[in-house]
Scaffold this motif. Structure first.
Motif, PDB file in Angstrom:
ATOM      1  N   LYS A  82      15.215 -26.717  39.077  1.00 21.08           N
ATOM      2  CA  LYS A  82      14.333 -26.041  38.112  1.00 21.08           C
ATOM      3  C   LYS A  82      13.616 -27.069  37.231  1.00 21.08           C
ATOM      4  O   LYS A  82      12.441 -26.905  36.894  1.00 21.08           O
ATOM      5  N   GLU A  83      14.326 -28.135  36.891  1.00 18.79           N
ATOM      6  CA  GLU A  83      13.772 -29.142  35.970  1.00 18.79           C
ATOM      7  C   GLU A  83      12.637 -29.937  36.595  1.00 18.79           C
ATOM      8  O   GLU A  83      11.953 -30.693  35.910  1.00 18.79           O
ATOM      9  N   GLY A  86      22.249 -26.990  36.033  1.00 18.03           N
ATOM     10  CA  GLY A  86      22.282 -25.521  36.166  1.00 18.03           C
ATOM     11  C   GLY A  86      21.748 -25.061  37.516  1.00 18.03           C
ATOM     12  O   GLY A  86      21.085 -25.814  38.238  1.00 18.03           O
ATOM     13  N   LEU A  87      22.012 -23.812  37.849  1.00 16.78           N
ATOM     14  CA  LEU A  87      21.633 -23.282  39.166  1.00 16.78           C
ATOM     15  C   LEU A  87      20.193 -22.776  39.201  1.00 16.78           C
ATOM     16  O   LEU A  87      19.608 -22.657  40.271  1.00 16.78           O
ATOM     17  N   GLY A  88      19.635 -22.444  38.032  1.00 14.89           N
ATOM     18  CA  GLY A  88      18.249 -21.976  37.993  1.00 14.89           C
ATOM     19  C   GLY A  88      18.041 -20.685  38.763  1.00 14.89           C
ATOM     20  O   GLY A  88      17.019 -20.523  39.445  1.00 14.89           O
ATOM     21  N   THR A  89      18.978 -19.755  38.635  1.00 15.73           N
ATOM     22  CA  THR A  89      18.918 -18.533  39.473  1.00 15.73           C
ATOM     23  C   THR A  89      17.699 -17.666  39.152  1.00 15.73           C
ATOM     24  O   THR A  89      17.232 -16.933  40.022  1.00 15.73           O
ATOM     25  N   PRO A  96      29.053 -25.849  37.876  1.00 21.83           N
ATOM     26  CA  PRO A  96      28.236 -25.442  36.719  1.00 21.83           C
ATOM     27  C   PRO A  96      28.978 -24.452  35.819  1.00 21.83           C
ATOM     28  O   PRO A  96      28.735 -23.266  35.841  1.00 21.83           O
ATOM     29  N   GLY A 112      28.771 -24.232  32.639  1.00 15.01           N
ATOM     30  CA  GLY A 112      28.055 -23.914  31.404  1.00 15.01           C
ATOM     31  C   GLY A 112      27.581 -25.148  30.666  1.00 15.01           C
ATOM     32  O   GLY A 112      27.981 -26.279  30.977  1.00 15.01           O
ATOM     33  N   LEU A 113      26.729 -24.922  29.667  1.00 16.93           N
ATOM     34  CA  LEU A 113      26.109 -26.025  28.925  1.00 16.93           C
ATOM     35  C   LEU A 113      27.153 -26.904  28.231  1.00 16.93           C
ATOM     36  O   LEU A 113      27.051 -28.135  28.251  1.00 16.93           O
ATOM     37  N   LEU A 144      17.537 -29.531  26.191  1.00 17.84           N
ATOM     38  CA  LEU A 144      17.478 -28.712  27.404  1.00 17.84           C
ATOM     39  C   LEU A 144      16.050 -28.786  27.942  1.00 17.84           C
ATOM     40  O   LEU A 144      15.109 -28.304  27.290  1.00 17.84           O
ATOM     41  N   PRO A 145      15.872 -29.385  29.112  1.00 13.14           N
ATOM     42  CA  PRO A 145      14.508 -29.635  29.603  1.00 13.14           C
ATOM     43  C   PRO A 145      13.712 -28.374  29.899  1.00 13.14           C
ATOM     44  O   PRO A 145      12.482 -28.427  29.915  1.00 13.14           O
ATOM     45  N   ASP A 146      14.404 -27.250  30.157  1.00  7.67           N
ATOM     46  CA  ASP A 146      13.612 -26.042  30.444  1.00  7.67           C
ATOM     47  C   ASP A 146      13.004 -25.445  29.175  1.00  7.67           C
ATOM     48  O   ASP A 146      12.133 -24.580  29.253  1.00  7.67           O
ATOM     49  N   PRO A 185      21.154 -32.111  30.137  1.00 11.13           N
ATOM     50  CA  PRO A 185      21.898 -31.349  31.141  1.00 11.13           C
ATOM     51  C   PRO A 185      20.920 -30.726  32.138  1.00 11.13           C
ATOM     52  O   PRO A 185      20.038 -29.962  31.752  1.00 11.13           O
TER      53      PRO A 185
HETATM   54  P1  UTP Z   1      20.354 -22.164  31.703  1.00  9.42           P
HETATM   55  O1  UTP Z   1      21.139 -21.404  30.721  1.00  9.42           O
HETATM   56  O2  UTP Z   1      18.889 -21.909  31.745  1.00  9.42           O
HETATM   57  O3  UTP Z   1      21.020 -21.922  33.125  1.00  9.42           O
HETATM   58  O4  UTP Z   1      20.606 -23.716  31.443  1.00  9.42           O
HETATM   59  P2  UTP Z   1      20.510 -22.289  34.576  1.00  9.42           P
HETATM   60  O5  UTP Z   1      21.675 -22.196  35.481  1.00  9.42           O
HETATM   61  O6  UTP Z   1      19.783 -23.607  34.576  1.00  9.42           O
HETATM   62  O7  UTP Z   1      19.425 -21.185  34.946  1.00  9.42           O
HETATM   63  P3  UTP Z   1      19.573 -19.617  35.292  1.00  9.42           P
HETATM   64  O8  UTP Z   1      19.976 -18.939  34.021  1.00  9.42           O
HETATM   65  O9  UTP Z   1      20.576 -19.478  36.384  1.00  9.42           O
HETATM   66  O10 UTP Z   1      18.192 -19.222  35.734  1.00  9.42           O
HETATM   67  C1  UTP Z   1      19.988 -24.439  30.388  1.00  9.42           C
HETATM   68  C2  UTP Z   1      20.070 -25.919  30.714  1.00  9.42           C
HETATM   69  O11 UTP Z   1      21.434 -26.319  30.848  1.00  9.42           O
HETATM   70  C3  UTP Z   1      21.667 -26.877  32.127  1.00  9.42           C
HETATM   71  C4  UTP Z   1      20.536 -26.374  33.016  1.00  9.42           C
HETATM   72  O12 UTP Z   1      20.285 -27.279  34.089  1.00  9.42           O
HETATM   73  C5  UTP Z   1      19.378 -26.268  32.034  1.00  9.42           C
HETATM   74  O13 UTP Z   1      18.712 -27.529  31.876  1.00  9.42           O
HETATM   75  N1  UTP Z   1      23.013 -26.464  32.601  1.00  9.42           N
HETATM   76  C6  UTP Z   1      23.385 -25.153  32.520  1.00  9.42           C
HETATM   77  C7  UTP Z   1      23.854 -27.401  33.139  1.00  9.42           C
HETATM   78  O14 UTP Z   1      23.521 -28.605  33.216  1.00  9.42           O
HETATM   79  N2  UTP Z   1      25.090 -27.004  33.578  1.00  9.42           N
HETATM   80  C8  UTP Z   1      25.503 -25.707  33.499  1.00  9.42           C
HETATM   81  O15 UTP Z   1      26.651 -25.421  33.928  1.00  9.42           O
HETATM   82  C9  UTP Z   1      24.620 -24.758  32.971  1.00  9.42           C
END
Ligand code: UTP
Length: 293
Positions: free
Chosen positions: A31-32, A17-20, A112, A114-115, A135-137, A14
């Motif tokens: 972010k990835e 995510g927004l990587g805020t 987005p 959620g996971l 989760l790549p991060d 996945p």
């Molecule tokens: P995070 O919980 O770190 O969320 O996602 P995020 O949005 O990437 O980052 P912040 O919290 O806003 O900084 C963990 C992993 O799940 C993916 C993200 O891309 C990341 O690899 N993810 C998260 C999704 O693919 N979709 C989502 O709706 C949420």
């Protein structure tokens, strides 16, 4: 007699995510794709999956994530120039992540949510077979890799496998936390039965200190559990909630991870990963010491 345990051939990554927490860096760059030393985070996750014998890679992407598709494809102009200039080492590095055509697929998570929702978006490509999620991060550094250890255990026990790591009491509210049952011995070491899962509990309510760290092997039934799209912690559709619904119907075990782990979704985790891994590189270590003392 045939083996009833189906092999794990696919992984869902996945990346929508927004990587805020990394804004403004992640406004236009996923972010990835942030590098740790010379490789983007996503490459570490793909390498870990390939080392575990997984061949089919499913990215769940979103808007502004196309650069990841390019990272795993030919860069014709670059390759042509490197070839003409005889830069064979650089050419090999540039081409090192090319997989057999058709092995990488992309599916869009249009919002987005959620996971759990991201994983559910991959349901048609996953089909009716077990699959891994990473989760790549969460950058995990060990030999053998975390996914390899999990697949070894899975090949003996089947069911669902979750990687966990012990965390201090005060950090349980940052993670999904596991309620543990019996210890089970496998040839690859011991693992533990999972009796329950709680998403981000306060320390006083946490059933253990065993935190889920972003590596899973799941049975396809999790997609049904996710299809109800129940909103959980943080207003998001949580994978932990869907897994919690399956406990009691399917086997769940943890594999405790003890290698290096960096939460590269946070600035401190990403910085630490860069410094620790640079210090492990003989060429970089001395130069880095000269700079930071
Ligand atoms: P995070 O919980 O770190 O969320 O996602 P995020 O949005 O990437 O980052 P912040 O919290 O806003 O900084 C963990 C992993 O799940 C993916 C993200 O891309 C990341 O690899 N993810 C998260 C999704 O693919 N979709 C989502 O709706 C949420």
């Amino acid at each position: 007699m045939t083996n009833p345990i189906k092999p794990v051939r696919k992984i869902v990554l996945p990346v929508a995510g927004l990587g805020t927490r990394f804004l403004p860096a992640t406004k236009a760059i996923p972010k990835e794709m942030l590098p740790v030393l010379d490789r983007p985070l996503i490459q570490y996750a793909v390498e870990e999956a390939l080392d575990a014998g997984i061949q089919d890679i499913i990215f769940v992407t979103g808007r502004n994530k196309q650069v990841m598709e390019d990272h795993f494809d030919h860069a014709f102009e670059l390759e042509k120039i490197l070839l003409e200039r005889g830069k064979t080492e650089a050419l090999a590095i540039s081409q090192s992540m090319l997989q057999e055509e058709g092995r990488i697929s992309y599916v869009r998570q249009m919002n987005p949510h959620g996971l759990g929702h991201a994983v559910w978006c991959a349901r048609e490509i996953v089909g009716d077979e077990p699959f891994a999620v990473a989760l790549p991060d969460e950058l995990l550094q060990s030999k053998p890799g975390c996914l390899k250890k999990m697949i070894d255990v899975y090949n003996e026990l089947g069911g669902n496998i979750i990687a966990t790591l012990k965390v201090p009491d005060q950090e349980t509210s940052n993670y999904g936390i596991v309620a543990l049952g019996h210890t089970v011995q496998t040839t690859g070491g011991h693992c533990t039965e999972v009796k329950g899962l709680v998403e981000k509990p306060k320390p006083s309510e946490a059933p253990s200190n065993d935190a889920i760290i972003g590596r899973y092997i799941l049975q396809p039934e999790v997609m049904q559990a996710l299809s109800s799209k129940e909103i959980g912690a943080g207003g998001e559709i949580q994978l932990t909630d869907a897994m919690a619904k399956m406990i009691g119907h399917q086997a769940f075990h943890t594999v405790e991870y003890t290698g290096g782990r960096y939460d590269c979704g946070s600035k401190i985790g990403w910085l630490t990963a860069n410094i620790v891994m640079a210090m492990e590189d003989p060429e970089l270590a001395q130069k880095l010491k000269d700079v930071i003392g």
